[in-house]
Design an enzyme around this catalytic site. Structure first.
Site, PDB file in Angstrom:
ATOM      1  N   MET A  78      87.701  23.563  67.269  1.00 30.76           N
ATOM      2  CA  MET A  78      88.560  23.734  68.443  1.00 30.76           C
ATOM      3  C   MET A  78      90.049  23.767  68.058  1.00 30.76           C
ATOM      4  O   MET A  78      90.419  23.468  66.927  1.00 30.76           O
ATOM      5  CB  MET A  78      88.302  22.600  69.438  1.00 30.76           C
ATOM      6  CG  MET A  78      86.891  22.598  70.012  1.00 30.76           C
ATOM      7  SD  MET A  78      86.573  21.234  71.141  1.00 30.76           S
ATOM      8  CE  MET A  78      87.589  21.694  72.547  1.00 30.76           C
ATOM      9  N   HIS A  79      90.869  24.131  69.031  1.00 27.43           N
ATOM     10  CA  HIS A  79      92.331  23.957  69.005  1.00 27.43           C
ATOM     11  C   HIS A  79      93.096  24.918  68.099  1.00 27.43           C
ATOM     12  O   HIS A  79      94.323  24.981  68.172  1.00 27.43           O
ATOM     13  CB  HIS A  79      92.726  22.521  68.606  1.00 27.43           C
ATOM     14  CG  HIS A  79      91.960  21.442  69.266  1.00 27.43           C
ATOM     15  ND1 HIS A  79      91.855  21.325  70.638  1.00 27.43           N
ATOM     16  CD2 HIS A  79      91.227  20.410  68.754  1.00 27.43           C
ATOM     17  CE1 HIS A  79      91.104  20.264  70.935  1.00 27.43           C
ATOM     18  NE2 HIS A  79      90.711  19.705  69.821  1.00 27.43           N
ATOM     19  N   ASP A 237      83.034  23.038  69.465  1.00 23.64           N
ATOM     20  CA  ASP A 237      81.981  22.435  68.637  1.00 23.64           C
ATOM     21  C   ASP A 237      81.333  21.207  69.269  1.00 23.64           C
ATOM     22  O   ASP A 237      80.109  21.051  69.221  1.00 23.64           O
ATOM     23  CB  ASP A 237      82.490  22.128  67.223  1.00 23.64           C
ATOM     24  CG  ASP A 237      83.790  21.351  67.189  1.00 23.64           C
ATOM     25  OD1 ASP A 237      84.267  20.874  68.242  1.00 23.64           O
ATOM     26  OD2 ASP A 237      84.353  21.208  66.086  1.00 23.64           O
TER      27      ASP A 237
END
Length: 485
Positions: A78-79, A237
């Protein structure tokens, strides 16, 4: 039919093929490099993700009837910030979730824009790992590159774009950007203005199981797949792993004892704790979830065993541990700072309470217990919101230890369910693909069908009482030591 799940991790892409009954036909892993151009920076080349995913799918489907591949789904780190120009060329290497360069931008968002406003706009506050601070960093430090941005996307969404041509993301992954109005599952106009981003630069939002397109003809030809193979949006995830463990529907819980540690609680209702100690994100099943994330979990035990004790025989180190709930040694598991619930990058690991009769086993036990206590800190925040949890699934490398599972069950006073198969985000991605292709009516149905519990570790009343006393001592240590960090 066959469904492929692609887990785009930080060190490798893991691919899984399963049939409609959840039988895993094959798994493949393909590594790619990670770059650290400056201290605290962490980057990858998105092209590496794509080439290794293509090679991985070729290997995954060797010896399998490729005409039966019906859908592809994702779980992904992520991110991360991926930026493309108007010609769809990557502008700069992706800035990853574990990159710390945006500390000043994070402080600006939390302190000058204000945590209350951020929480009202997005249900969360800023962390250096999130995407919005990275965008602000790029605007300030790379203005010429920032001016070229035509598309902003997350890592797994770059794969979906290259495979299908669809500029898309899902709401669970987008929740970690600090650009999404999580409650209403739409982009936050206020955050776009703060970050100087136009909505057309952001992907179209989907639910995790929704079909975003089909394979491009040239990709289908290279893979030997039908051009009708559906590509679904996938999930971040942790949400994808939760689908894979059946942590779907209301009030379900999953604990992950990986490098980092998470406690993931699914909820039909949207909720935010008053201190934003937990992340409040959209879930891949169409509802919401709360998540506490410890930066160091199984990595604490790995550090203790390998770096300090110089052994990799974790089981042998745990073998002498017998008297649970009676240890006088405590360990604060903040080796990399801490995220949930303290949000303190300066926190550090501490052993407390040693005496002349402290043994090696006592300190090993303290490490395992310290991680369990740290996870309980996040559970307590959820309990204050009125969320009632009685049991949890468990996954990750640390979950292979029977002793650690017993400690978790008694520290948290939860029944701990052990699964037959635990393949993480790749399994969740394949399950989302199956829902998108119509093999199952919804994510909750497939989650409950495929997550087979083979063992349950029950808390013991006497041990729960002992650990309650220990936890109350543990929770006093962090506030006492905070001024020293």
């Amino acid at each position: 039919m066959i469904y492929i799940g692609i887990d785009l991790g930080t060190s490798a892409v893991k691919l899984l093929a399963m049939d409609e009954n959840g039988t895993i036909l094959k798994t493949v892993s393909k590594e790619y490099p990670l770059f650290f151009p400056h201290p605290g920076w962490s980057e990858q080349n998105p092209e590496d993700w794509f080439t290794q995913s293509i090679e991985g799918m070729k290997e995954l489907t060797e010896g399998i009837d490729r005409s039966k591949v019906a859908g592809i789904g994702f779980g992904g780190q992520m991110h991360g910030l991926v930026t493309l120009d108007e010609n769809d060329k990557v502008i700069r290497p992706a800035i990853l979730w574990n990159d710390g360069r945006s500390q000043k931008e994070t402080e600006y968002l939390n302190n000058e824009i204000g945590k209350e406003k951020l929480s009202a706009y997005t249900a969360n506050i800023a962390f250096a790992g999130f995407t919005a601070p990275k965008i602000l960093w790029m605007k300030k430090n790379e203005p010429e590159k920032f001016a070229k941005i035509a598309k902003i996307m997350l890592p797994k969404d770059y794969l979906a774009y290259r495979l299908s041509g669809s500029f898309c993301t899902d709401v669970s992954d987008a929740s970690g950007m600090l650009l999404l109005d999580v409650k209403n599952r739409c982009w936050s106009e206020e955050m776009l203005e703060i970050c100087d981003v136009r909505e057309e630069q952001l992907p179209k939002l989907y639910e995790s199981w929704e079909v975003v397109g089909t394979l491009k003809s040239e990709v289908a030809k290279e893979l030997g797949f039908s051009a009708d193979v559906k590509v679904v949006a996938g999930a971040g995830d942790n949400a994808a792993a939760a689908v894979g463990t059946g942590t779907v529907g209301d009030g379900q819980c999953n604990i992950s004892l990986g490098t980092s540690g998470t406690i993931f609680i699914s909820s039909k209702n949207f909720g935010v704790d008053e201190n934003n100690a937990l992340h409040s994100f959209c879930h891949a099943d169409g509802s919401y979830h709360l998540m506490g994330c410890m930066l160091s979990a199984a990595s604490c035990n790995k550090w203790w065993a390998e770096e300090i004790l110089h052994t990799r025989d974790f089981a042998a180190e745990q073998a002498p541990i017998e008297k649970l709930g009676e240890n006088h040694v405590f360990f604060l598991p903040y080796l990399m700072g801490e995220r949930s619930p303290h949000n303190n990058p300066d926190a550090r690991g501490v052993f407390f309470g040693m005496s002349m009769d402290t043994t090696r086993a006592d300190m090993t036990q303290a490490v395992l217990e310290g991680v369990a206590f740290g996870l309980r800190d996040s559970l307590e925040v959820a309990r204050k919101l009125g969320i009632k949890i009685e049991r949890t699934k468990i996954c990750g490398g640390g979950a292979k230890s029977p002793l650690w599972k017993k400690i978790i069950a008694n520290v948290m006073n939860l029944k701990v369910d052990v699964l037959e198969v635990e393949e993480g985000p790749s399994m969740g991605g394949a399950m989302l693909a199956a829902v998108g292709c119509g093999a199952y009516p919804d994510v909750e149905t497939i989650g409950k069908k495929m997550a087979h519990v083979v063992d349950t570790v029950e808390p013991e009343e006497e041990l729960v009482a002992k650990y309650e006393e220990c936890y109350q001592r543990f929770r006093k240590l962090y506030p006492t030591l905070t001024p020293l960090f």
